[in-house]
Design a protein around this motif. Structure first.
Motif, short mmCIF file in Angstrom:
data_model
loop_
_atom_site.label_atom_id
_atom_site.label_comp_id
_atom_site.label_asym_id
_atom_site.label_seq_id
_atom_site.Cartn_x
_atom_site.Cartn_y
_atom_site.Cartn_z
N GLY A 93 0.81 -1.22 0.00
CA GLY A 93 0.00 0.00 0.00
C GLY A 93 0.83 1.26 0.00
N ALA A 94 1.93 1.26 0.75
CA ALA A 94 2.78 2.44 0.81
C ALA A 94 3.39 2.74 -0.56
CB ALA A 94 3.87 2.26 1.86
N ALA A 95 3.65 1.70 -1.34
CA ALA A 95 4.19 1.91 -2.68
C ALA A 95 3.21 2.70 -3.55
CB ALA A 95 4.51 0.56 -3.33
N VAL A 96 1.93 2.41 -3.42
CA VAL A 96 0.92 3.16 -4.18
C VAL A 96 0.96 4.63 -3.78
CG1 VAL A 96 -1.55 3.44 -4.60
CG2 VAL A 96 -0.57 1.14 -4.46
N LEU A 97 1.03 4.89 -2.47
CA LEU A 97 1.06 6.27 -1.99
C LEU A 97 2.31 7.00 -2.47
CD1 LEU A 97 -0.20 5.63 1.65
CD2 LEU A 97 -1.50 6.59 -0.25
N ILE A 98 3.45 6.31 -2.48
CA ILE A 98 4.69 6.93 -2.95
C ILE A 98 4.60 7.22 -4.45
CG2 ILE A 98 7.15 6.53 -3.36
CD1 ILE A 98 7.18 4.97 -0.70
N ASN A 99 4.05 6.28 -5.21
CA ASN A 99 3.93 6.49 -6.65
C ASN A 99 2.98 7.64 -6.99
OD1 ASN A 99 5.71 4.44 -7.41
ND2 ASN A 99 4.10 2.88 -7.46
N VAL A 100 1.94 7.83 -6.17
CA VAL A 100 0.95 8.87 -6.45
C VAL A 100 1.40 10.23 -5.94
CG1 VAL A 100 -1.40 9.67 -5.97
CG2 VAL A 100 -0.99 7.27 -6.53
N PHE A 101 1.90 10.29 -4.69
CA PHE A 101 2.17 11.58 -4.05
C PHE A 101 3.65 11.97 -4.02
CE2 PHE A 101 -1.87 10.20 -2.17
CZ PHE A 101 -2.65 11.31 -2.46
N ASN A 102 4.55 11.03 -4.28
CA ASN A 102 5.98 11.31 -4.28
C ASN A 102 6.41 12.08 -3.03
OD1 ASN A 102 8.31 13.22 -6.29
ND2 ASN A 102 8.66 11.33 -5.19
N PRO A 103 6.12 11.56 -1.81
CA PRO A 103 6.50 12.26 -0.59
C PRO A 103 7.99 12.12 -0.31
CG PRO A 103 5.58 10.13 -0.03
CD PRO A 103 5.45 10.27 -1.53
N GLN A 104 8.49 13.05 0.49
CA GLN A 104 9.86 12.92 0.97
C GLN A 104 9.94 11.89 2.09
OE1 GLN A 104 9.74 17.39 1.35
NE2 GLN A 104 11.94 17.10 1.23
N VAL A 105 8.87 11.80 2.87
CA VAL A 105 8.86 10.93 4.05
C VAL A 105 7.53 10.18 4.14
CG1 VAL A 105 8.83 10.90 6.58
CG2 VAL A 105 10.48 12.34 5.38
N VAL A 106 7.60 8.90 4.45
CA VAL A 106 6.43 8.13 4.86
C VAL A 106 6.62 7.82 6.34
CG1 VAL A 106 5.07 6.02 4.60
CG2 VAL A 106 6.06 7.13 2.58
N LEU A 107 5.78 8.40 7.17
CA LEU A 107 5.89 8.23 8.62
C LEU A 107 4.95 7.14 9.09
CD1 LEU A 107 6.20 11.85 9.99
CD2 LEU A 107 7.40 9.91 10.94
N LEU A 108 5.48 6.20 9.83
CA LEU A 108 4.68 5.12 10.39
C LEU A 108 4.34 5.44 11.83
CD1 LEU A 108 6.58 2.00 8.99
CD2 LEU A 108 4.73 3.31 7.94
N GLY A 109 3.05 5.52 12.14
CA GLY A 109 2.61 5.87 13.49
C GLY A 109 1.91 4.71 14.17
N GLY A 110 1.44 4.96 15.38
CA GLY A 110 0.70 3.95 16.13
C GLY A 110 1.49 2.68 16.34
N TYR A 111 0.84 1.54 16.14
CA TYR A 111 1.53 0.28 16.38
C TYR A 111 2.60 0.01 15.32
CZ TYR A 111 -0.12 -3.26 12.98
OH TYR A 111 -0.33 -4.03 11.86
N PHE A 112 2.46 0.63 14.13
CA PHE A 112 3.52 0.49 13.13
C PHE A 112 4.85 0.99 13.68
CE2 PHE A 112 0.09 1.36 9.69
CZ PHE A 112 -0.29 0.03 9.68
N ALA A 113 4.81 2.08 14.44
CA ALA A 113 6.04 2.64 15.02
C ALA A 113 6.54 1.78 16.17
CB ALA A 113 5.80 4.07 15.48
N VAL A 114 5.62 1.33 17.02
CA VAL A 114 6.01 0.54 18.20
C VAL A 114 6.71 -0.76 17.77
CG1 VAL A 114 5.14 -0.71 20.22
CG2 VAL A 114 4.16 1.51 19.60
N LEU A 115 6.19 -1.40 16.73
CA LEU A 115 6.77 -2.66 16.26
C LEU A 115 7.56 -2.47 14.97
CD1 LEU A 115 3.69 -5.00 16.93
CD2 LEU A 115 5.71 -4.65 18.38
N GLY A 116 7.96 -1.24 14.71
CA GLY A 116 8.59 -0.91 13.45
C GLY A 116 9.84 -1.69 13.13
N ARG A 117 10.62 -2.04 14.15
CA ARG A 117 11.87 -2.76 13.88
C ARG A 117 11.63 -4.14 13.27
NH1 ARG A 117 13.28 -5.68 18.93
NH2 ARG A 117 11.63 -5.28 20.46
N PHE A 118 10.40 -4.66 13.43
CA PHE A 118 10.08 -5.95 12.82
C PHE A 118 9.38 -5.78 11.47
CE2 PHE A 118 9.64 -6.47 17.47
CZ PHE A 118 10.69 -7.36 17.70
N LEU A 119 8.87 -4.58 11.20
CA LEU A 119 8.07 -4.35 10.00
C LEU A 119 8.84 -3.71 8.85
CD1 LEU A 119 4.87 -2.83 11.72
CD2 LEU A 119 5.17 -5.18 10.91
N THR A 120 9.85 -2.90 9.17
CA THR A 120 10.47 -2.09 8.12
C THR A 120 11.25 -2.91 7.09
OG1 THR A 120 12.29 -1.64 9.68
CG2 THR A 120 10.59 0.06 9.43
#
Length: 428
Positions: A337-364
């Motif tokens: 899903g993040a790839a779609v957002l990057i392709n559409v909006f071309n952001p400098q940063v994709v910030l992962l919040g909530g539980y994505f951030a808490v468990l980010g070391r396993f997800l990234t």
């Protein structure tokens, strides 16, 4: 020429005919915002930075001091000619903004003063869908009363309150039109709170992802990044989109519902009633379903969410295969899903919040592997994946920040101290 850009409401200050009082209010706000964003300055430096003349700045600084919104610091001796001036800085400890968040597993509240200092912070584990709208608003009202009393005991008067809701919100009248993961339709959040709490300040209701994005833009690790995508990591998954330094709200204010794009498992029913939404494979429910049996304590909505996530992290660190497989599965789907957002909006940063951030070391890692396969531009089109440091406070921080914007828009809302001698003196 000094340009002021405002994030909330997606507006930029424009030149327009105005009376003298309006011009003064605008200039007071300009100086106050500049001290917030640029840090302590001498009056001469403020004049230089903003393009206002020195006499005007002197008058504005005196009035802001009389309203206890700024105060004097050290003498500015750097490069001074003649009598050195005093450094002035943002004060505003006498006013505060209140942020409230309603979510599936909890309600939370946070109070900030004008300097960004946290005066009150509290989160209560709560099964909001089970409790229902009326009883949830009863609990929120109790938290608001307690927090406002605690802030006022410290001499800070609330100037606004913002409520974050995970779903579609009609901001004009504060109605949560559809919050599927809460089971709410057409809930009058604003009226419900006003009926329960005596609130002598403006109250707003906003989407939680938008407020989280505002918090990240204002005070997060990537503050002032002009092109940014924020992803909430909750039971529901929303997106806060900042494009060219402005919050992207859409024609009807309903943008950012990225969790309901058709990127999930078509066999899985989403909380919205449809099948195949992205949040069916990346939302918290998806992770818990894959990682643990239904009777496992990590599914208990009555327990604090961060405690439950800490248990999952401990299992992953211990090498539990089921937990690690679930995290890899979610990370991969997150990358899709993040790839779609990057392709559409071309952001400098994709910030992962909530539980994505808490468990980010396993997800990234699995997320990055998927992004490399799916993002069209080289090197992820220049995007960086960043874990939020605001955790589950992003939405309430964003809400408090928005509440305080009224003071920066019009500092005259804060009463002057008059001639009682109590205001801090600001020298030349």
């Amino acid at each position: 020429m000094f340009e002021e850009r405002r994030l909330y409401g997606s507006t930029t200050r424009r030149e327009a005919p105005a009376d003298q009082a309006s011009v003064r209010r605008s200039n007071l706000g300009l100086v106050l915002r500049h001290l917030r964003d640029a840090g302590p300055r001498s009056r001469a430096r403020i004049a230089q930075d903003t393009g206002l003349n020195k006499a005007t700045v002197s008058s504005l600084v005196a009035e802001l001091a009389d309203r206890r919104l700024i105060s004097a610091g050290d003498v500015d001796r750097a490069g001074s000619v003649g009598r050195p001036g005093l450094i002035v800085h943002l004060d505003g400890r006498g006013v505060c903004g209140v942020g409230v968040e309603l979510n599936v597993d909890y309600v939370a509240i946070l109070v900030l003063d004008l300097q960004g200092t946290v005066l009150v912070e509290h989160r209560v584990a709560l099964d909001v869908p089970e409790l229902g709208a009326e009883r949830t608003l009863d609990e929120v009202a109790r938290l608001v009363r307690e927090a406002m009393a605690a802030a006022e005991a410290r001499g800070a008067v609330p100037v606004g309150l913002t409520v974050a809701v995970p779903g579609l919100v009609r901001s004009v009248d504060g109605v949560a039109t559809y919050a599927p993961n809460l089971g709410w339709r057409d809930v009058a959040v604003l009226d419900g709170l006003r009926a329960r709490v005596d609130l002598d300040c403006p109250v707003r209701v906003e989407n939680d992802a938008n407020l989280s994005a505002i918090a990240e833009w204002a005070m997060g690790p990537e503050a002032r990044t002009p092109d940014l995508v924020y992803l909430t990591g909750e039971v529901g998954v929303g997106g806060g989109l900042i494009v060219d330094g402005r919050l992207l709200r859409g024609a009807g204010g309903l943008s950012g519902e990225v969790g309901h794009t058709s990127l999930g498992d078509p066999e899985l029913v989403c909380g919205c009633g449809r099948r195949g939404c992205w949040e069916t494979v990346v939302g918290l429910t998806a992770l818990l379903r894959a990682a643990a049996d239904p009777d496992d304590p990590v599914h208990d909505h009555g327990r604090d969410l961060e405690t439950r996530l800490a248990e999952l992290a401990a299992r992953a660190d211990a090498g539990d295969e089921r937990t690690l497989a679930a995290l890899t599965q979610v990370g991969t789907a997150l990358g899709t899903g993040a790839a779609v957002l990057i392709n559409v909006f071309n952001p400098q940063v994709v910030l992962l919040g909530g539980y994505f951030a808490v468990l980010g070391r396993f997800l990234t890692e699995p997320m990055a592997a998927e992004l490399r396969q799916r993002v069209f531009g080289p090197d992820l089109a220049g995007a960086r994946i960043v874990l939020s440091t605001l955790g589950f406070t992003a939405a309430v921080r964003g809400g408090a920040h928005v509440a305080l914007e009224s003071v920066f828009d019009d500092p005259t809302l804060v009463p002057a101290t008059g001639d009682d001698g109590a205001s801090p003196a600001v020298g030349s």
